[in-house]
Enzyme design. Sequence first.
Site, PDB file in Angstrom:
ATOM      1  N   ARG A 174       0.845  -1.184   0.000  1.00  0.00           N
ATOM      2  CA  ARG A 174       0.000   0.000   0.000  1.00  0.00           C
ATOM      3  C   ARG A 174       0.886   1.242   0.000  1.00  0.00           C
ATOM      4  O   ARG A 174       1.974   1.252   0.575  1.00  0.00           O
ATOM      5  CB  ARG A 174      -0.919   0.017   1.230  1.00  0.00           C
ATOM      6  CG  ARG A 174      -2.035  -1.022   1.181  1.00  0.00           C
ATOM      7  CD  ARG A 174      -3.051  -0.684   0.102  1.00  0.00           C
ATOM      8  NE  ARG A 174      -4.161  -1.618   0.044  1.00  0.00           N
ATOM      9  CZ  ARG A 174      -4.237  -2.669  -0.767  1.00  0.00           C
ATOM     10  NH1 ARG A 174      -3.231  -2.941  -1.573  1.00  0.00           N
ATOM     11  NH2 ARG A 174      -5.307  -3.450  -0.769  1.00  0.00           N
ATOM     12  N   HIS A 180      -0.242   0.886 -10.177  1.00  0.00           N
ATOM     13  CA  HIS A 180      -1.058   0.004  -9.320  1.00  0.00           C
ATOM     14  C   HIS A 180      -1.644  -1.150 -10.145  1.00  0.00           C
ATOM     15  O   HIS A 180      -2.852  -1.416 -10.109  1.00  0.00           O
ATOM     16  CB  HIS A 180      -2.173   0.793  -8.629  1.00  0.00           C
ATOM     17  CG  HIS A 180      -2.636   0.141  -7.352  1.00  0.00           C
ATOM     18  ND1 HIS A 180      -3.030   0.859  -6.258  1.00  0.00           N
ATOM     19  CD2 HIS A 180      -2.771  -1.167  -7.002  1.00  0.00           C
ATOM     20  CE1 HIS A 180      -3.386   0.036  -5.288  1.00  0.00           C
ATOM     21  NE2 HIS A 180      -3.229  -1.205  -5.722  1.00  0.00           N
TER      22      HIS A 180
END
Length: 308
Positions: free
Chosen positions: A223, A271
Amino acid sequence: MGLAIIAPNKSTDEIDAWKDVFRELNPDVNLQIYPHIDNKDAVEVVVLWQHPEGILREFPNLRLICSMGSGVDHIMADYVPEHIPITRIVDPRLTFSMTNYVVMGILNFHRQILRYIRDNQSKTWDMSHPEIPISVGVMGVGELGGDVLDKVAGLGFPVVGYGNSPKSNFRHPYYHGNQLQEFLDQVNVLVCLLPLTEKTVGFLNRDLFEKCKKGTYLINVARGKHLIEEDLIPAIREGSLSGALLDVFQKEPLPASHPFWEDERITVTPHIASITNHKAAAPQIMENYNNLMANKPLINQINKNQGY
């Protein structure tokens, strides 16, 4: 009972794909899509990804919260009534994609592919030091991290794992808690696959980088909030790190003005290390929808105290 999808950052095409699978699995489901949720009283199950903060308070009859992916930090960071369970997606394909991405990053560093791309552009023929000897450390050795360790070890590289809690009979060398320095002393490729919890926010910071072997290469696929972004470039400049492969960021999309774009030692990907497949994920959510209706146990329910 009704189900609502709340994922404002996903495209219309993505949402339509999820809708199609839900309706194929259960044609009678009362399905509402944010922002067009007209009957909030009917919503007992929400399916979330990067939802607007505080929106869960608007559903008085909410009974179940489902993440659209394997992560739940976007849910845990918001208000969640204590009695409402949270589930996540478990998909072997997520593991397959994540491991392949991390292995790609490790091998690119080991064989210096970025260096040779630059040499190609400058028409430089340099045969010196074609390999960097590596030892790989993975922080976070759950399903994803464990598979990375297995595959990298299978390629013949030394591997070490690190986590917050002790593990008995783990199949690879493993350190935990206050053994962080012992772990870092053994590796020069550092992979972050930690869950995002109160303890791990900002875990990748200047203090940790200074404890690394000189020239350690960082891969963060967990993350964005794990990394204190302003600490990374100074750590590279000072030699604690040699570079980084980053797939996650504090703010996404990564702003065009962000300095990571300009540093050739940092590779940015948008991502995409592991993407949820709606055809694999939606049936899990619908199974929990049906289980809830039948008062049966839920699958893939998280432990709220652990945050994953």
